[in-house]
Each structure stands twice: as C-alpha cells, then as structure tokens.
Scaffold this motif. Sequence first.
Motif, mmCIF file in Angstrom:
data_model
loop_
_atom_site.group_PDB
_atom_site.id
_atom_site.type_symbol
_atom_site.label_atom_id
_atom_site.label_comp_id
_atom_site.label_asym_id
_atom_site.label_seq_id
_atom_site.Cartn_x
_atom_site.Cartn_y
_atom_site.Cartn_z
ATOM 1 N N ALA A 234 59.694 71.671 65.359
ATOM 2 C CA ALA A 234 58.450 72.071 64.963
ATOM 3 C C ALA A 234 58.016 71.571 63.648
ATOM 4 N N SER A 235 58.863 71.275 62.753
ATOM 5 C CA SER A 235 59.035 70.975 61.228
ATOM 6 C C SER A 235 58.523 69.434 61.405
ATOM 7 N N THR A 236 58.582 68.846 62.551
ATOM 8 C CA THR A 236 58.062 67.305 62.601
ATOM 9 C C THR A 236 56.675 67.253 62.812
ATOM 10 N N LEU A 237 56.098 68.199 63.589
ATOM 11 C CA LEU A 237 54.992 68.037 63.936
ATOM 12 C C LEU A 237 53.668 68.703 62.944
ATOM 13 N N PRO A 238 52.280 68.350 63.367
ATOM 14 C CA PRO A 238 51.237 68.702 62.747
ATOM 15 C C PRO A 238 51.252 70.300 62.929
ATOM 16 N N TYR A 239 50.173 70.845 62.120
ATOM 17 C CA TYR A 239 50.156 72.447 62.108
ATOM 18 C C TYR A 239 50.083 72.943 63.281
ATOM 19 N N HIS A 240 49.101 72.743 63.883
ATOM 20 C CA HIS A 240 48.597 73.638 65.553
ATOM 21 C C HIS A 240 50.041 73.326 66.484
ATOM 22 N N LYS A 241 50.446 72.055 66.330
ATOM 23 C CA LYS A 241 51.786 71.811 67.124
ATOM 24 C C LYS A 241 52.882 72.641 66.584
ATOM 25 N N ASN A 242 53.105 72.702 65.464
ATOM 26 C CA ASN A 242 53.978 73.378 64.650
ATOM 27 C C ASN A 242 53.998 74.935 65.269
ATOM 28 N N LEU A 243 52.933 75.514 65.048
ATOM 29 C CA LEU A 243 52.784 76.805 65.520
ATOM 30 C C LEU A 243 53.143 76.863 66.935
ATOM 31 N N PHE A 244 52.724 76.105 67.766
ATOM 32 C CA PHE A 244 52.744 76.191 69.379
ATOM 33 C C PHE A 244 54.281 76.129 69.565
ATOM 34 N N PHE A 245 55.028 75.369 69.101
ATOM 35 C CA PHE A 245 56.500 75.161 69.077
ATOM 36 C C PHE A 245 57.166 76.624 68.636
ATOM 37 N N ARG A 246 56.805 76.980 67.478
ATOM 38 C CA ARG A 246 57.588 78.244 67.048
ATOM 39 C C ARG A 246 57.234 79.487 67.897
ATOM 40 N N TRP A 247 56.011 79.406 68.590
ATOM 41 C CA TRP A 247 55.716 80.600 69.658
ATOM 42 C C TRP A 247 56.670 80.639 70.733
ATOM 43 N N LEU A 248 57.289 79.538 70.889
ATOM 44 C CA LEU A 248 57.986 79.440 72.288
ATOM 45 C C LEU A 248 59.306 80.254 71.959
ATOM 46 N N LEU A 249 59.668 80.736 70.641
ATOM 47 C CA LEU A 249 60.639 81.702 70.513
ATOM 48 C C LEU A 249 60.197 83.041 70.658
ATOM 49 N N SER A 250 58.921 83.349 71.151
ATOM 50 C CA SER A 250 58.497 84.817 71.111
ATOM 51 C C SER A 250 58.485 85.163 72.611
ATOM 52 N N PRO A 251 59.274 86.239 72.891
ATOM 53 C CA PRO A 251 59.310 86.537 74.098
ATOM 54 C C PRO A 251 58.094 86.954 75.119
ATOM 55 N N SER A 252 56.965 87.403 74.448
ATOM 56 C CA SER A 252 55.784 87.875 74.929
ATOM 57 C C SER A 252 55.219 86.453 75.611
ATOM 58 N N VAL A 253 55.409 85.316 75.011
ATOM 59 C CA VAL A 253 54.269 84.225 75.263
ATOM 60 C C VAL A 253 55.175 82.981 75.554
ATOM 61 N N SER A 254 56.511 83.014 75.537
ATOM 62 C CA SER A 254 57.503 81.777 75.650
ATOM 63 C C SER A 254 57.265 81.054 77.046
ATOM 64 N N SER A 255 57.474 81.908 78.130
ATOM 65 C CA SER A 255 57.307 81.509 79.256
ATOM 66 C C SER A 255 55.759 80.761 79.877
ATOM 67 N N TYR A 256 54.729 81.562 79.215
ATOM 68 C CA TYR A 256 53.452 80.867 79.753
ATOM 69 C C TYR A 256 53.188 79.604 78.755
ATOM 70 N N LEU A 257 53.682 79.437 77.607
ATOM 71 C CA LEU A 257 53.609 78.210 76.607
ATOM 72 C C LEU A 257 54.491 77.186 77.437
ATOM 73 N N LEU A 258 55.552 77.467 77.937
ATOM 74 C CA LEU A 258 56.638 76.270 78.762
ATOM 75 C C LEU A 258 55.673 76.080 79.695
ATOM 76 N N SER A 259 54.958 76.692 80.459
ATOM 77 C CA SER A 259 54.040 76.201 81.420
ATOM 78 C C SER A 259 52.907 75.340 81.331
ATOM 79 N N MET A 260 52.444 75.262 79.871
ATOM 80 C CA MET A 260 51.605 74.498 79.699
ATOM 81 C C MET A 260 51.932 73.076 79.027
#
Length: 435
Positions: A234-260
């Motif tokens: 995440a630290s190597t990515l632009p702001y919006h992608k940085n947030l996307f990758f950090r949210w992969l660590l959230s149990p509530s949305v991780s599975s959904y984000l991986l599918s995207m």
Amino acid sequence: MDQLKELLENKWEEIDRSAIELLQRLIRTDTQNFVDEGTEMEAVRILQKVFDEAGVSYKVIESRPGRGNIVARIKGKDAGQGALLLNAHLDTVRAPKTNWREEGWKHDPFAAEIDEEDGCLYGRGAVDMKHMVAMSVTIMCYVAGLGIELSRDLVFAGVADEERSDSAWGAKYLIAEKGSAALRITAHGPGGHGSVVHKDNPVSLVGGIAHKLATTRLPLRVNDANKATIEGLASTLPYHKNLFFRWLLSPSVSSYLLSMLPEEQSRTLGAILSNIATPTAIGGGEQFNQTIKHLVGPELFDSKPDAGGHTTAPAVTIEVLRERTSYCEDLDNPTCRHALDVMRRVIAARAEGAPIVPNLLPGATDLVQYSEHPHKKPVCIGFSPIRFPKGLNMSALFHGVNERIPVEGFKWGLRVLFDVVLELCSAKAASLVTK
C-alpha cells in the motif's frame, strides 16, 4: 566496496556465462522428487566438480541413497560474527520426460533451451529453484577465485527433498513461512451397484466436500507477516489504491475487495490473507462394475433399477496426517533490519529505486527447518532475486507448465545477490587492501 565493484565490472560477462551454463547443466540433470526416491546426488556431483575447480571446500551428506546434500564454506576473518548462509534446494516437482508437447510445454522441460522469441531459459527448476543454486554457487566460486576477503564465513547449502510437505532428507536431516497440514477426510457408507443412484454414496459426498473446500474462501486471518506485506504494498501506491489495499485487512470487506481485483492478484493476495484448503487427491471404491449406462435408447427406459434401500448416511471422519508449523521472522530484530536495509540499498541501485516489501509466502520452504535449529537462532529471510518483464506471471511458473526464467532477469538477480553478499560480509578485494 567501490573498488571491489569496479573490479567485478570487468568480470560480469564471464560471471554471467558461468552462471547460465551451470543453470543449464542443473536443469538437464533430472532431480524430480518422487517422495520415497530422488536423484539429487546427480546434481551434487556437478557442484562437487565446480567447487573443486574453484578451490572451495565442501562436505557431501547423502541422507539416503540418491538423496544428496552439499554444504560449502569460505572462511571469513571473524568467525564470531556468525555465517551468512545461502540456501537452495536441488530437487524439483515432476515434469514430463516424453510427450511434453502434448502437455503444453513449448520446450523439453529437461533441455534448458533459451527461447529466441522471449529470451527465457525453459526447464523444470528454472525458478524453483535451480536458478538460486546456480547464482549462489557462482558467487561462492568467484569470491574464492578473486581472493575476496570476507569478514564472516560464507556458506552454501544445496539440499534435497524440499518439494514435499513432510520432507525428511534435506534441510531437516542436516539440522537434526506459512505452515501447512495434511488432512484426510473419509466418508464411510454401504457398498452398492454402480447402475443405480445411491443418495448416501460416500464417493459423491467426498466429492461435494472437496468442491466446497476448493470454492469457499476461508475467514481473514491477519498477523504481523501478512499485515507487513499489505501495508508495504500500500505504501508504494497512490492514495486511493493505498486505501483499497489497507482495507484488505478489514474482515467486513476483505473478501469483497479481493473479488474486485484481477484474478492473479486476487489469487496471490488471498493466499496470504487466509488459510487455504486445497483438495489434492481423491480415492474411493474398489471396483468399476458399472459407471454410466446408455443415456439414450430403449435400454434406459426398459431398465428397472433397484434402489436397494440404501438409506444410511455416510459417516465422515477428519484425520490429521501431518502438520508443518509456520515461520515469521521478527522484522524488529536488529540483524534482520540490517539485512533488509542492505537489500533496500542494493535494490534501489539496481532497480531504479524500487521498494522492497516484506512478503508472507503462501508455499512452504526450508526456512522453517532452519528456524528450528536446536542450538542456534538464525535470522531467516527469503531472498531469491529475479527481474521479470511486465506481463510474465511469476507465480504461475512455480510447478507450472513452461517453467522458465528470463535470462536478463537472471543476470540482474545474480548482480543483486552478489552485491548483497559482499555488503553483508563486508567484503574487500585482497589485491586492493591497503597494508
């Protein structure tokens, strides 16, 4: 160090050629792991000859007939510093010796041919991991041949039997990542004739369980290792992608984000964010008496199948066959931090400032074996540098059809590894040392 690198600059063409030729010889030597049998000693004999010619001392350990290991050492000035160990396994997974074109290979898996179109060297073991054998051994030989003085011992271990989860004849034998376990799921049920439907058929039940395991994403499991990987990316990515990758660590949305994510990214990241249950072998029944009758024609309608009263539901048992612990290096360990800082500096110089990111490896390696050394607590880091061109799916090459390594990427990795070794060993060229 600058003087030493200047000395090496005049040698790189020769070093590259030596390393590539060694890699080709190793790939042409069949060391497929057949569980109870192996031929790693054939590769050991090649390395013995190379070390003999370079004047590098070594020891051969044949843990059982055919299962060869080799450990080479170059002495440093201060043994108290502890050695730097370069480790690589000599065995490979299986590949076809014949009919390889029918199985989708572009080149013979044991010919080690360089493709003129894509510039890759093809063969079983090219990336897993005979390239690391070739790079490490070449570095050892040139350190010895050029009279480079080291502050600590430099050791190479070429080990057998890494390519199975319960390996016993390689690193584990010499000493005594994400862990693994092998389970057996068994369904029991009554026998019956294959010409009729059985609702309590244990074979179909096991097949259903296997399908469920293969298609169900298991719950998110965040730990220090995969958190460091995701945050590092995440630290190597632009702001919006940085947030996307950090949210992969959230149990509530991780599975959904991986599918995207694109399939390859989803598959790779999913493997480090949760446990993976992969069915690998299914067996059942003792006899093929009838499997499928004619599906059209009078036979189907004239038959009078006997249901037979099979009503007892199959009993299912789960048995742990073997388990392999996981391993995660402490990134705050001063020795580990120093090694990573060296790697960062080298990568920054050799790859236009590209960052390095800690990674939780989904597969098993021999790091676990070394981490469980009974008398020492080594710092273990997985570092096997290769540069892949954009579009070449690295993860698909491991154990895959058309396993290959870009020749230019191999040369780049050789330089990176050599630089890291020299800096970690505080190396000096003997001829350039000021008396």
